[in-house]
Design a protein around this motif. Structure first.
Motif, PDB file in Angstrom:
ATOM      1  N   CYS A  98     127.059  98.738 105.690  1.00 14.17           N
ATOM      2  CA  CYS A  98     125.915  98.562 104.794  1.00 14.17           C
ATOM      3  C   CYS A  98     124.853  97.678 105.440  1.00 14.17           C
ATOM      4  O   CYS A  98     123.660  97.982 105.359  1.00 14.17           O
ATOM      5  N   ARG A  99     125.267  96.616 106.099  1.00 13.42           N
ATOM      6  CA  ARG A  99     124.305  95.758 106.807  1.00 13.42           C
ATOM      7  C   ARG A  99     123.573  96.551 107.892  1.00 13.42           C
ATOM      8  O   ARG A  99     122.364  96.393 108.090  1.00 13.42           O
ATOM      9  N   ARG A 123     134.475  98.871  91.706  1.00 16.38           N
ATOM     10  CA  ARG A 123     134.067  97.467  91.633  1.00 16.38           C
ATOM     11  C   ARG A 123     133.926  96.819  93.015  1.00 16.38           C
ATOM     12  O   ARG A 123     133.093  95.942  93.210  1.00 16.38           O
ATOM     13  N   THR A 124     134.756  97.250  93.959  1.00 16.20           N
ATOM     14  CA  THR A 124     134.671  96.680  95.307  1.00 16.20           C
ATOM     15  C   THR A 124     133.312  96.988  95.918  1.00 16.20           C
ATOM     16  O   THR A 124     132.638  96.093  96.437  1.00 16.20           O
ATOM     17  N   TYR A 129     127.688  95.572  97.453  1.00 20.22           N
ATOM     18  CA  TYR A 129     126.256  95.867  97.381  1.00 20.22           C
ATOM     19  C   TYR A 129     125.489  94.727  96.732  1.00 20.22           C
ATOM     20  O   TYR A 129     124.416  94.339  97.210  1.00 20.22           O
ATOM     21  N   GLU A 130     126.029  94.170  95.658  1.00 19.67           N
ATOM     22  CA  GLU A 130     125.349  93.052  95.001  1.00 19.67           C
ATOM     23  C   GLU A 130     125.294  91.832  95.919  1.00 19.67           C
ATOM     24  O   GLU A 130     124.262  91.147  95.986  1.00 19.67           O
ATOM     25  N   ARG A 131     126.369  91.574  96.630  1.00 21.87           N
ATOM     26  CA  ARG A 131     126.387  90.451  97.570  1.00 21.87           C
ATOM     27  C   ARG A 131     125.323  90.626  98.664  1.00 21.87           C
ATOM     28  O   ARG A 131     124.763  89.649  99.159  1.00 21.87           O
ATOM     29  N   LEU A 132     125.025  91.881  99.019  1.00 14.14           N
ATOM     30  CA  LEU A 132     124.036  92.152 100.063  1.00 14.14           C
ATOM     31  C   LEU A 132     122.617  92.302  99.502  1.00 14.14           C
ATOM     32  O   LEU A 132     121.703  92.650 100.237  1.00 14.14           O
ATOM     33  N   MET A 157     121.585 101.843  92.078  1.00  9.07           N
ATOM     34  CA  MET A 157     121.419 100.493  92.622  1.00  9.07           C
ATOM     35  C   MET A 157     120.255 100.495  93.607  1.00  9.07           C
ATOM     36  O   MET A 157     120.014 101.488  94.299  1.00  9.07           O
ATOM     37  N   TYR A 158     119.544  99.372  93.647  1.00 14.11           N
ATOM     38  CA  TYR A 158     118.331  99.306  94.455  1.00 14.11           C
ATOM     39  C   TYR A 158     118.167  97.930  95.089  1.00 14.11           C
ATOM     40  O   TYR A 158     118.538  96.912  94.509  1.00 14.11           O
TER      41      TYR A 158
END
Length: 161
Positions: A98-99, A123-124, A129-132, A157-158
């Protein structure tokens, strides 16, 4: 672990990962009976998009595809998808992919990255995604038929870049 551009010789390792993820029917909205040719068609992103693999000692641990979310007036927003081999989960492979996708999008001048269909039960992934920096901007109730939990929401998600 190294993340590099997908090469044709990677497909024999990518396909079993993608097949396992899709057949589990827990995260992706793809047809669980996807053939190898159909899977290749949806997973290998044509230029100017990109498909990459995360490898360690020549073993593919996961893969990502990224590209423009929609053409025309929406072409300033990109999207990405990620798969991680079962034996490599929980080791930061998905986070690294993701990064990588976010860096790729920044380098190409996209205004944002949008994930169109993240199963609320995943959830994982939602946590990663939220952490990033992603946030849930909407949820379609009951849009995903999870094999264990029944119908669950699909998040959009955005992240503004």
């Amino acid at each position: 672990m190294t993340i590099r551009e997908f090469q044709e010789a990677d497909w024999p390792q990518v396909w079993p990962i993608l097949r396992e993820v899709v057949r589990a029917q827990e995260t992706f909205t793809y047809d669980p009976n996807l053939s190898p040719d159909e899977a290749r068609e949806v997973w290998i992103e044509p230029a100017p998009g990109l498909t990459v693999v995360a490898v360690r000692s020549e073993r593919v641990l996961g893969s990502a595809k990224m590209g423009t979310n929609r053409a025309g007036p929406g072409s300033h927003v990109c999207t990405a998808s990620f798969i991680v081999a079962a034996g490599a989960r929980g080791q930061g492979v998905g986070t690294a992919l993701c990064r990588f996708a976010l860096d790729w999008a920044h380098q190409r001048g996209y205004a944002g990255m949008q994930f169109n269909a993240v199963a609320a039960s995943n959830r994982t992934a939602v946590s990663v995604y939220e952490r990033l920096g992603f946030r849930i901007v909407g949820t379609v109730p009951g849009a995903f038929a999870h094999p264990t939990f029944g119908r669950v929401g699909l998040h959009v998600m955005y992240q503004e870049l």
